[in-house]
Design a protein around this motif. Structure first.
Motif, PDB file in Angstrom:
ATOM      1  N   THR A 360       0.812  -1.228   0.000  1.00  0.00           N
ATOM      2  CA  THR A 360       0.000   0.000   0.000  1.00  0.00           C
ATOM      3  C   THR A 360       0.841   1.272   0.000  1.00  0.00           C
ATOM      4  O   THR A 360       0.301   2.373   0.054  1.00  0.00           O
ATOM      5  CB  THR A 360      -0.918   0.040   1.238  1.00  0.00           C
ATOM      6  OG1 THR A 360      -0.104   0.041   2.430  1.00  0.00           O
ATOM      7  CG2 THR A 360      -1.860  -1.136   1.271  1.00  0.00           C
ATOM      8  N   ASN A 364      -0.987   4.709  -0.886  1.00  0.00           N
ATOM      9  CA  ASN A 364      -1.284   5.703   0.143  1.00  0.00           C
ATOM     10  C   ASN A 364      -0.871   7.093  -0.316  1.00  0.00           C
ATOM     11  O   ASN A 364      -1.580   8.071  -0.072  1.00  0.00           O
ATOM     12  CB  ASN A 364      -0.575   5.329   1.447  1.00  0.00           C
ATOM     13  CG  ASN A 364      -1.091   6.119   2.636  1.00  0.00           C
ATOM     14  OD1 ASN A 364      -2.248   6.526   2.680  1.00  0.00           O
ATOM     15  ND2 ASN A 364      -0.227   6.344   3.610  1.00  0.00           N
ATOM     16  N   ARG A 369      -7.508   3.861  -4.228  1.00  0.00           N
ATOM     17  CA  ARG A 369      -8.311   3.000  -3.365  1.00  0.00           C
ATOM     18  C   ARG A 369      -9.306   2.181  -4.192  1.00  0.00           C
ATOM     19  O   ARG A 369      -9.470   2.402  -5.389  1.00  0.00           O
ATOM     20  CB  ARG A 369      -9.074   3.866  -2.358  1.00  0.00           C
ATOM     21  CG  ARG A 369      -8.182   4.586  -1.348  1.00  0.00           C
ATOM     22  CD  ARG A 369      -8.846   5.839  -0.814  1.00  0.00           C
ATOM     23  NE  ARG A 369      -8.924   6.865  -1.848  1.00  0.00           N
ATOM     24  CZ  ARG A 369      -9.570   8.019  -1.707  1.00  0.00           C
ATOM     25  NH1 ARG A 369     -10.198   8.280  -0.570  1.00  0.00           N
ATOM     26  NH2 ARG A 369      -9.595   8.897  -2.679  1.00  0.00           N
ATOM     27  N   LEU A 379      -7.019   0.748   0.508  1.00  0.00           N
ATOM     28  CA  LEU A 379      -5.895   1.015  -0.375  1.00  0.00           C
ATOM     29  C   LEU A 379      -5.583  -0.216  -1.214  1.00  0.00           C
ATOM     30  O   LEU A 379      -5.563  -1.339  -0.712  1.00  0.00           O
ATOM     31  CB  LEU A 379      -4.655   1.408   0.432  1.00  0.00           C
ATOM     32  CG  LEU A 379      -4.707   2.766   1.139  1.00  0.00           C
ATOM     33  CD1 LEU A 379      -3.484   2.935   2.029  1.00  0.00           C
ATOM     34  CD2 LEU A 379      -4.791   3.911   0.131  1.00  0.00           C
TER      35      LEU A 379
END
Length: 423
Positions: A360, A364, A369, A379
């Motif tokens: 992720t 992030n 997402r 995510l």
């Protein structure tokens, strides 16, 4: 970028994991948590101040409607105080949030459990090897001498036109380069990857999205007047296609491939190990990028690894795969497998591909997402791999396929080249 809630919840676990990278993360993680507490406190105070201001404004409005202008005017003086306090709190919140973000940008990804501890490339773990190393005739030449002998790559002319690290491919050298690009793209699209043609410059947000910025090592070329960056890899524009997206879970897997020139300053690179095609400022590369559901990302990593292995088998190049240790792992990667081809003429292994799972970490930064089965945003995981970087593949082909009569072309490339020998 690590998720803030995970830093708060699993601080000690993250500290221990980052020790594989030879990093003592305790001071910066503690600073992040302290700044987050400060940010939350400021946000709460700002929210309360705005709520009081709104309540007072309603009271003032009611007083004016009731004909109590004197009382309303007296209260209006308090609204000015609330506005000034809100302004100061807003500025403090912005500054604290910015400071927090900069600290978060300093923390590399947490290594996967399978990543070995280590300090440098000498501690990487060889996990696979395949192919016979050819026995060359006496007097075999390294690729830079072969390039000169057969007039297929001109390094000196590249220096004249641009500078060191910008070779010019000529005649059959240019055609072989083009053949490799087409072959790699065909292999990738046959495996279900969608081919893209991409911009060669990206904006600052894209650089931050995939982790090339902040550029701690000064490796990116910056077009200052337009505040754009020459891409170091197609991974950057491809992955940023989905920046700020919320994807339906049915969209997985998302599989892209693209050919681009790549540009890297390679600051501090010098010596015999970077001679010829071994280290360039501009080079061609065909890239793979996958965006996956978290439950499938490591299966996808295995699939990408097998895909690259099959290409090298068809090229009949001896290669090995290394699992990178913590000290050699890229900033954004959780797990990386490096592919290396053996150059017989140089008697050394040459890195030609890295296949990585970022979990992720990039998502992030990108705010990439998807909606899970409960409708909640999660995510995604991002992965990328070279398929393949051309300079060292070409170096390996020239050196390992050389004969007394010239350089043979691998059988799988002959239809793309239109010739079977460079002589």
């Amino acid at each position: 970028m690590l998720q803030l809630h995970k830093i708060r919840e699993d601080k000690d676990t993250i500290i221990n994991a980052l020790k594989k990278r030879n990093i003592d993360a305790e001071p910066v993680l503690s600073a992040i948590i302290d700044l987050d507490e400060k940010r939350r406190a400021i946000q709460t105070e700002l929210d309360n101040t705005l709520a009081k201001s709104n309540k007072l404004s309603k009271e003032i409005g009611m007083l004016f409607k009731s004909g109590k202008a004197k009382e309303a005017t007296a209260l209006k003086e308090q609204t000015a105080d609330f506005k000034e306090a809100s302004k100061q709190l807003g500025e403090e919140l912005t500054a604290t949030s910015s400071e927090l973000q900069e600290l978060l940008y300093q923390i590399p990804n947490v290594p996967h459990d399978s990543v070995p501890a280590g300090n440098s490339d000498e501690d990487n773990e060889e996990i696979f090897r395949e192919g016979d190393i050819p026995k060359l005739e006496e007097g075999a030449l390294p690729h830079w001498e072969l390039a000169k002998k057969y007039d297929i790559i001109d390094f000196e002319l590249g220096v004249k036109v641009t500078g060191a690290g910008f070779p010019i491919y000529k005649g059959k050298g240019a055609r072989l380069q083009r053949a490799l690009i087409a072959y790699f793209l065909d292999k990738n699209t046959e495996a279900g990857y969608t081919e893209l043609q991409l911009p060669l410059v990206v904006n600052e947000a894209s650089g931050y999205g995939t982790g090339q910025l902040p550029d701690k090592e000064g490796q990116m070329y910056h077009v200052q007047n337009d505040d754009l960056y020459l891409i170091p890899t197609a991974e950057v524009p491809i992955t940023n296609i989905h920046r700020d997206d919320i994807l339906p879970k049915e969209s997985f897997p998302i599989k892209y491939t693209g050919y681009t020139p790549c540009f890297r300053r390679e600051a501090g690179s010098y010596g015999a190990h970077v001679r010829g095609l071994n280290r360039l400022h501009q080079f061609d590369k065909v890239e793979l990028v996958r965006i996956e559901h978290p439950d499938n990302s490591y299966k996808a990593l295995d699939e990408m690894t097998e895909h690259v292995k099959n290409i090298l088998r068809e090229l009949r190049l001896p290669y090995r795969i290394l699992r990178l240790c913590g000290g050699d792992l890229g900033f954004t990667a959780a797990l990386t497998f490096d592919f290396e081809v053996f150059s017989t003429a140089q008697d050394r292994w040459l890195e030609i591909s890295s296949v990585s799972n970022f979990e992720t970490f990039q998502a992030n930064r990108l705010k990439l997402r998807f909606k899970d089965e409960n409708g909640k945003s999660q995510l995604a995981h991002t992965l990328n791999g070279s398929s393949l970087a051309l300079p060292r593949v070409l170096a390996g082909l020239l050196e390992n396929y050389q004969t007394k009569d010239g350089i043979k072309i691998p059988e799988v490339l002959v239809p793309y080249c239109g010739f079977d020998m460079i002589n």
